[in-house]
Design a protein around this motif. Structure first.
Motif, PDB file in Angstrom:
ATOM      1  N   SER A  69       2.486  -9.885  -2.816  1.00  0.00           N
ATOM      2  CA  SER A  69       3.666 -10.494  -2.193  1.00  0.00           C
ATOM      3  C   SER A  69       4.279 -11.602  -3.044  1.00  0.00           C
ATOM      4  N   THR A 112       7.675  -8.981   7.048  1.00  0.00           N
ATOM      5  CA  THR A 112       7.872  -7.541   6.821  1.00  0.00           C
ATOM      6  C   THR A 112       7.131  -7.085   5.564  1.00  0.00           C
ATOM      7  N   LYS A 113       7.234  -7.885   4.513  1.00  0.00           N
ATOM      8  CA  LYS A 113       6.586  -7.528   3.248  1.00  0.00           C
ATOM      9  C   LYS A 113       5.068  -7.545   3.385  1.00  0.00           C
ATOM     10  N   LYS A 115       3.211  -7.113   6.087  1.00  0.00           N
ATOM     11  CA  LYS A 115       2.743  -5.985   6.896  1.00  0.00           C
ATOM     12  C   LYS A 115       2.851  -4.673   6.134  1.00  0.00           C
ATOM     13  N   SER A 116       3.880  -4.551   5.304  1.00  0.00           N
ATOM     14  CA  SER A 116       4.036  -3.337   4.491  1.00  0.00           C
ATOM     15  C   SER A 116       2.914  -3.207   3.468  1.00  0.00           C
ATOM     16  N   ASP A 119      -0.216  -2.176   5.337  1.00  0.00           N
ATOM     17  CA  ASP A 119      -0.146  -0.765   5.745  1.00  0.00           C
ATOM     18  C   ASP A 119      -0.456   0.158   4.573  1.00  0.00           C
ATOM     19  N   LYS A 120       0.079  -0.152   3.411  1.00  0.00           N
ATOM     20  CA  LYS A 120      -0.172   0.673   2.223  1.00  0.00           C
ATOM     21  C   LYS A 120      -1.637   0.582   1.801  1.00  0.00           C
ATOM     22  N   GLU A 123      -3.496   2.818   4.159  1.00  0.00           N
ATOM     23  CA  GLU A 123      -3.217   4.220   3.838  1.00  0.00           C
ATOM     24  C   GLU A 123      -3.960   4.670   2.588  1.00  0.00           C
TER      25      GLU A 123
END
Length: 452
Positions: A69, A112-113, A115-116, A119-120, A123
Motif C-alpha cells: 500500500s 479500499t486499497k 481491503k483489495s 483479498d488478493k 486468493e
C-alpha cells in the motif's frame, strides 16, 4: 488547525496508542504481552489484549500490506506501530474505524486499497493462519509469603474445586489438565509450588497477584530455576534477571537465606525488576544494574550457581507470534545469528569466569536450534571443565522430549540431555533448558559417553 482536511486537535483514542506501544515493545524487546497490558492499567483490559494479540498474529500480513500500500512511504510521519494497530482493527478486529483523528482518517483514505490487497493475498492462498495453542493458566505460589496448602485452601474458599493430582504418568497428567472445567484447578506434576487452572483464567486483578503472593509464570519458565536447585545460604548469579519471575523463584527455593545477584542492564527493566523483588518479599536478592559481561569473580565472589536465560527470539512464546516455524516473521537469519552470538558469548563468560560455580542452567524461550543445541555444542567443544548433565533426571517424573529438528542426527546426544518444551505437546510455552555441572579434578568430560 487543519491540514488536508484533517483535524489535528482530535486525538487518537488512548486504547489504540497504548496497543501500538505494547506491540512495539513486544516486537523490539521480546516483552510479555499480558504483563505490558496489565501495566498499562487501561480500564478495557480485554479489548487491548485482543487487539495486541491480533496485531502480532497478523504481523507478516501487516508487513506485506504496508509494503504494497506504500502508506508509510507516502505518509512519512505516520507512526508505523499505530498504523499496524489501526489496520488490524479495520481488517480483522471490529472491521471499522471511526473518528476525526488524522491517523484514523489516513487509514480510512486507504481502506479500499487495504481491503483489495488483503483479498488478493487470500486468493493467492499465501495467507498464513496462526497455530491455535491451547494451554492452561499456570500460577506459581510465592512460598516466601504463603504455603501451597494455604493457597489451595484460599482458592477453595473462593469457590474453586480442587482436583487432586494422583497421576504419575506425564501423558495422563496432560490429559487431565486439558479437560479441566472452568471452576477446577490442580497441582502440577513437575513443579511443586505450581497450580494449574483452566485456559484464560484472569488473575491480574486478584488480591494475591497484587500483593505478590501468587506469580503468573508459565510452567516451562519454572523449570530452569527448578533444575538449578540452589541450596539455602548459597550464592547465586541470575545473569539476565528481568522481569524477575525466575529470580523470585530462586529466592523462594533458598527460603530467602543466602544471596542472589540479579543482573539487568536496561535501566527501565532494572527498575521494574527491583520493584517486583520488593513486592514479592525476595529480601535475599541484590539487584545489579550492569552489563553482565563486565561482571567478574572479584566483584561477585563465591558464586556457586548461575542461571542464564538470555535475550532470544522468543519463538516459543505462544502469546506473541503463532506461525509455523518456517514462516514465523521472527525467523530472520541475521537476527538469529546476532542473538546466537550474544548467547554463546555470555554462556562462555559464565563457564570461564566464576571458579567456584558448580552448576549452570542455560535456557531460552526459543524453539530454534541455533539458539539452543547448537550453542551448547559449540560451548562444550571449547570448555572442558564442565559436563552436560541429563536435565530430565532433575525432574521427579519423565518429560516428553518431543523436539524433532533436522539436526537431530548431529545433535542427538545433546538433545537427549536437554529439555525441550513444545507448546502442542507439553501445553506450555516453547522452551529449551540445558544443565552444566563442573567436573571434579579426577573426572573427565563424559558428555559423549555418559549414560542416558
Amino acid at each position: 488547525m487543519q491540514e488536508n482536511g484533517f483535524k489535528h486537535s482530535v486525538k487518537v483514542p488512548r486504547l489504540y496508542k497504548i496497543a501500538a506501544k505494547i506491540v512495539q515493545q513486544v516486537r523490539e524487546e521480546g516483552a510479555s504481552i499480558k504483563h505490558l497490558v496489565y501495566q498499562a492499567k487501561h480500564p478495557n483490559y480485554p479489548a487491548i489484549l485482543a487487539l495486541v494479540t491480533q496485531t502480532l498474529q497478523n504481523g507478516k500480513h501487516l508487513d506485506y500490506i504496508l509494503r504494497k500500500s506504500k502508506i508509510l512511504m507516502n505518509e512519512a510521519r505516520f507512526d508505523p506501530w499505530l498504523a499496524r494497530i489501526l489496520i488490524t482493527e479495520l481488517l480483522w478486529g471490529k472491521k471499522r474505524l471511526a473518528g476525526d483523528a488524522k491517523p484514523i482518517q489516513t487509514i480510512l483514505s486507504y481502506e479500499t486499497k487495504l481491503k483489495s490487497i488483503l483479498d488478493k493475498l487470500i486468493e493467492s492462498k499465501e495467507i498464513i493462519k496462526p497455530k491455535k495453542v491451547t494451554k492452561p493458566r499456570y500460577v506459581r505460589i510465592n512460598t516466601l509469603v504463603m504455603t501451597v496448602a494455604d493457597a489451595i485452601n484460599g482458592f477453595r474458599d473462593e469457590g474453586w474445586i480442587f482436583v487432586r493430582n494422583n497421576h504419575t504418568v506425564y501423558e495422563d497428567f496432560l490429559q487431565m489438565i486439558r479437560t479441566l472445567e472452568e471452576n477446577q484447578f490442580t497441582t502440577d506434576l513437575h513443579v511443586p509450588d505450581l497450580l494449574v487452572f483452566p485456559q484464560g483464567t484472569n488473575f491480574y486483578t486478584h488480591p494475591c497477584y497484587q500483593d505478590g503472593s501468587i506469580i503468573l509464570q508459565d510452567k516451562a519458565s519454572c523449570i530452569p530455576a527448578l533444575l538449578l536447585n540452589p541450596t539455602p545460604n548459597s550464592v547465586v548469579l541470575d545473569m539476565c534477571a528481568a522481569p524477575g519471575m525466575k529470580t523470585s523463584q530462586l529466592a523462594a527455593a533458598m527460603n530467602n537465606e543466602g544471596l542472589v545477584y540479579a543482573v539487568e542492564k536496561d535501566q527501565r527493566r532494572f527498575q521494574s525488576l527491583t520493584q517486583i523483588m520488593e513486592t514479592v518479599g525476595a529480601t535475599c536478592v541484590k539487584t545489579v544494574n550492569r552489563d553482565v559481561l563486565t561482571l567478574s569473580d572479584k566483584e561477585f565472589p563465591d558464586v556457586e550457581y548461575i542461571l542464564l536465560d538470555p535475550s532470544c527470539t522468543g519463538s516459543g512464546m505462544t502469546d506473541r507470534l503463532m506461525y509455523d516455524d518456517n514462516t514465523d516473521e521472527q525467523r530472520n537469519a541475521e537476527r538469529i545469528e546476532k542473538l546466537a552470538g550474544f548467547q554463546k558469548k555470555i554462556l562462555y563468560h559464565a563457564l570461564k569466569n566464576f571458579p567456584k560455580v558448580k552448576r549452570i542452567v542455560y535456557s531460552t524461550c526459543s524453539i530454534y536450534p541455533e539458539e539452543n543445541e547448537m550453542i551448547v555444542k559449540k560451548v562444550m567443544e571449547n570448555c572442558k571443565n564442565f559436563k552436560l548433565k541429563n536435565a530430565r533426571k532433575g525432574l521427579k517424573t519423565k518429560w516428553i522430549n518431543s523436539m524433532n529438528n533436522e539436526n537431530d542426527g548431529e545433535y542427538k546426544k545433546i538433545l537427549k540431555r536437554c529439555i525441550y518444551a513444545k507448546p502442542e505437546v507439553d501445553l506450555t510455552n516453547g522452551f529449551f533448558v540445558a544443565v552444566f555441572e563442573r567436573i571434579t579434578p579426577k573426572e573427565e568430560n563424559k558428555m559423549e559417553v555418559e549414560s542416558e
